[in-house]
Design a protein around this motif. Structure first.
Motif, mmCIF file in Angstrom:
data_model
loop_
_atom_site.group_PDB
_atom_site.id
_atom_site.type_symbol
_atom_site.label_atom_id
_atom_site.label_comp_id
_atom_site.label_asym_id
_atom_site.label_seq_id
_atom_site.Cartn_x
_atom_site.Cartn_y
_atom_site.Cartn_z
ATOM 1 N N PHE A 19 -59.020 18.900 -28.199
ATOM 2 C CA PHE A 19 -59.781 20.116 -28.471
ATOM 3 C C PHE A 19 -60.441 20.648 -27.205
ATOM 4 N N VAL A 20 -61.029 19.752 -26.427
ATOM 5 C CA VAL A 20 -61.685 20.171 -25.182
ATOM 6 C C VAL A 20 -60.666 20.749 -24.202
ATOM 7 N N SER A 21 -59.487 20.143 -24.135
ATOM 8 C CA SER A 21 -58.446 20.635 -23.234
ATOM 9 C C SER A 21 -58.028 22.059 -23.606
ATOM 10 N N VAL A 22 -57.840 22.282 -24.901
ATOM 11 C CA VAL A 22 -57.471 23.630 -25.362
ATOM 12 C C VAL A 22 -58.578 24.623 -25.045
ATOM 13 N N LEU A 23 -59.820 24.202 -25.224
ATOM 14 C CA LEU A 23 -60.950 25.086 -24.940
ATOM 15 C C LEU A 23 -61.009 25.454 -23.458
ATOM 16 N N TYR A 75 -51.315 34.773 -24.645
ATOM 17 C CA TYR A 75 -51.984 33.505 -24.887
ATOM 18 C C TYR A 75 -51.201 32.645 -25.876
ATOM 19 N N THR A 76 -50.787 33.211 -26.994
ATOM 20 C CA THR A 76 -50.035 32.449 -27.990
ATOM 21 C C THR A 76 -48.689 31.991 -27.446
ATOM 22 N N ASP A 77 -48.042 32.830 -26.637
ATOM 23 C CA ASP A 77 -46.767 32.431 -26.038
ATOM 24 C C ASP A 77 -46.962 31.236 -25.116
ATOM 25 N N TYR A 78 -48.021 31.294 -24.306
ATOM 26 C CA TYR A 78 -48.256 30.192 -23.366
ATOM 27 C C TYR A 78 -48.581 28.901 -24.107
ATOM 28 N N MET A 79 -49.481 28.954 -25.091
ATOM 29 C CA MET A 79 -49.866 27.746 -25.809
ATOM 30 C C MET A 79 -48.702 27.164 -26.606
ATOM 31 N N THR A 80 -47.849 28.045 -27.144
ATOM 32 C CA THR A 80 -46.670 27.565 -27.869
ATOM 33 C C THR A 80 -45.712 26.853 -26.928
ATOM 34 N N ASN A 81 -45.476 27.451 -25.768
ATOM 35 C CA ASN A 81 -44.598 26.819 -24.784
ATOM 36 C C ASN A 81 -45.193 25.503 -24.277
ATOM 37 N N LEU A 82 -46.508 25.493 -24.105
ATOM 38 C CA LEU A 82 -47.169 24.285 -23.620
ATOM 39 C C LEU A 82 -47.004 23.136 -24.615
ATOM 40 N N ALA A 83 -47.087 23.452 -25.889
ATOM 41 C CA ALA A 83 -46.937 22.422 -26.918
ATOM 42 C C ALA A 83 -45.535 21.829 -26.931
ATOM 43 N N GLY A 85 -43.782 21.386 -24.166
ATOM 44 C CA GLY A 85 -43.521 20.787 -22.864
ATOM 45 C C GLY A 85 -43.165 21.770 -21.773
ATOM 46 N N ASN A 86 -43.185 23.059 -22.074
ATOM 47 C CA ASN A 86 -42.890 24.092 -21.079
ATOM 48 C C ASN A 86 -44.200 24.636 -20.532
ATOM 49 N N TRP A 87 -44.522 24.280 -19.296
ATOM 50 C CA TRP A 87 -45.789 24.683 -18.692
ATOM 51 C C TRP A 87 -45.717 26.061 -18.038
ATOM 52 N N GLY A 88 -44.608 26.720 -18.126
ATOM 53 C CA GLY A 88 -44.502 28.070 -17.589
ATOM 54 C C GLY A 88 -43.784 28.129 -16.259
ATOM 55 N N TRP A 89 -43.711 29.348 -15.749
ATOM 56 C CA TRP A 89 -42.997 29.644 -14.505
ATOM 57 C C TRP A 89 -43.973 30.166 -13.467
ATOM 58 N N SER A 90 -43.902 29.611 -12.264
ATOM 59 C CA SER A 90 -44.748 30.068 -11.163
ATOM 60 C C SER A 90 -44.079 31.245 -10.471
ATOM 61 N N ASP A 91 -44.710 32.418 -10.569
ATOM 62 C CA ASP A 91 -44.138 33.616 -9.954
ATOM 63 C C ASP A 91 -44.214 33.562 -8.436
ATOM 64 N N THR A 92 -45.287 32.998 -7.910
ATOM 65 C CA THR A 92 -45.464 32.982 -6.457
ATOM 66 C C THR A 92 -44.555 31.957 -5.771
ATOM 67 N N ARG A 93 -44.200 30.883 -6.475
ATOM 68 C CA ARG A 93 -43.355 29.845 -5.891
ATOM 69 C C ARG A 93 -41.917 29.905 -6.389
ATOM 70 N N SER A 94 -41.671 30.760 -7.379
ATOM 71 C CA SER A 94 -40.328 30.945 -7.948
ATOM 72 C C SER A 94 -39.721 29.615 -8.405
ATOM 73 N N GLN A 95 -40.515 28.862 -9.159
ATOM 74 C CA GLN A 95 -40.063 27.594 -9.697
ATOM 75 C C GLN A 95 -40.918 27.245 -10.912
ATOM 76 N N PRO A 96 -40.443 26.337 -11.781
ATOM 77 C CA PRO A 96 -41.273 25.917 -12.914
ATOM 78 C C PRO A 96 -42.570 25.264 -12.448
ATOM 79 N N VAL A 97 -43.607 25.436 -13.242
ATOM 80 C CA VAL A 97 -44.908 24.881 -12.889
ATOM 81 C C VAL A 97 -44.844 23.356 -12.795
ATOM 82 N N VAL A 98 -44.135 22.728 -13.721
ATOM 83 C CA VAL A 98 -44.023 21.275 -13.703
ATOM 84 C C VAL A 98 -43.382 20.797 -12.406
ATOM 85 N N GLN A 99 -42.367 21.498 -11.953
ATOM 86 C CA GLN A 99 -41.703 21.118 -10.703
ATOM 87 C C GLN A 99 -42.651 21.268 -9.514
ATOM 88 N N ALA A 100 -43.430 22.361 -9.501
ATOM 89 C CA ALA A 100 -44.381 22.569 -8.411
ATOM 90 C C ALA A 100 -45.425 21.456 -8.374
#
Length: 327
Positions: A19-23, A75-83, A85-100
């Motif tokens: 809960f704290v992490s989500v907050l 927000y809902t798209d990000y939290m759904t993807n996070l659940a 295992g998809n942490w998103g895409w880094s636009d500045t590094r042009s790679q997945p966040v997990v890889q960065a």
């Protein structure tokens, strides 16, 4: 303490941590969303200076980064993807966040792990020695080291050391070289100063707290009784002084660990040019890379959750009187 009580306590702690992490992620997401984007403003300025349209440039920028959607949709798209295992895409590094993050965290561990181990061992050792040998010369030396480490800023201290040993003497490289093999003498040389800077600050708090906690037990009646019965001094030190003192000291260790990840890593990695998590997080903040900022925010949250959970379990091992079964 029963195993069922500890298991239920752990389940509740993990649920509360979730809960704290989500907050924390929600607050960070909203703050990033309402902050004016410097890159969008720069593109608008460049378009206005040329022949392009500033409004069209802003619209293209928002579409490219998914900012044309509503805040709730993003927000809902990000939290759904996070659940999933998809942490998103880094636009500045042009790679997945997990890889960065996976590419950056080894560099942070290279200097934080040795710093934590050295400062913990030396801090506890010097603190216990000072408590059992008060007002001696070594006690005064340890006190001086503690006050020096607590008073001097890590950022300034790192710059001074780099100027002296890197620029003037040439003993260490001025800039960190990430291409150097991990298990090599060259890597040891370039990590000496970062580890020393972090150890200086961390060992001070460990030593002072260890000394203060140990002093409470040095004068305790059960310690005097053990000495009167002829118990060995090493046994008294380890069993009757160190073990009970470790209960509150474990909290300090977790706090120092979080401090290294949250604050010191930013300062040290900027000064020494280390491409670790602190530098990655700072660059993400400056570039307002939302997915990367949120991803790097999760790391210290995860460390805090695991660290505090292990700390509570260690309490029950070090002090059997502590019982979480009724909590």
């Amino acid at each position: 303490m029963g195993n069922l009580g500890l298991t239920w306590y752990i389940v509740r702690r993990v649920a509360w941590a979730g809960f704290v992490s989500v907050l924390i992620l929600t607050v960070t997401f909203v703050l990033l969303a309402v902050t004016p984007n410097a890159q969008a403003a720069e593109l608008q300025f460049q378009a206005a200076q040329g022949t392009g349209d500033a409004a069209s440039a802003e619209q293209a920028f928002e579409q490219a980064r998914g900012l044309d959607q509503s805040l709730w949709e993003r927000y809902t798209d990000y939290m759904t993807n996070l659940a999933t295992g998809n942490w998103g895409w880094s636009d500045t590094r042009s790679q997945p966040v997990v890889q960065a993050i996976m590419e950056a965290y080894p560099y942070t561990l290279m200097y934080t792990v040795p710093a934590i181990l050295i400062s913990t061992i030396l801090g506890l050792g010097i603190g216990l020695y000072s408590a059992t040998h008060r007002y001696t010369k070594l006690d005064y030396v340890g006190t001086f080291v503690a006050f020096f480490g607590l008073s001097i800023p890590n950022f300034w201290f790192g710059i001074i050391l780099l100027l002296v040993f890197g620029v003037t003497l040439g003993w260490v490289p001025v800039l960190f070289d990430p291409t150097v093999p991990v298990f090599s003498w060259a890597n040891v040389v370039q990590l000496v100063l970062p580890v020393f800077v972090l150890t200086t600050g961390t060992i001070a708090s460990e030593m002072r707290y260890a000394r203060a906690e140990a002093l409470e037990y040095v004068r305790a009646e059960f310690v005097k009784t053990a000495r009167a019965k002829g118990a060995d001094e090493n046994r008294i030190l380890l069993r009757h002084i160190l073990r009970p003192a470790l209960v509150p000291l474990s909290t300090i260790l977790v706090g120092d660990l979080l401090g290294l990840f949250l604050t010191a890593s930013y300062l040290v990695e900027i000064v020494f040019g280390i491409p670790g998590l602190g530098r990655l997080s700072l660059d993400a903040l400056l570039n307002q890379d939302t997915a990367l900022v949120l991803g790097t925010t999760l790391i210290p949250v995860f460390v805090a959750v695991i660290g505090n959970l292990l700390q509570d379990i260690a309490y029950t091992i070090l002090d059997p009187r502590i019982d979480y079964g009724d909590r």
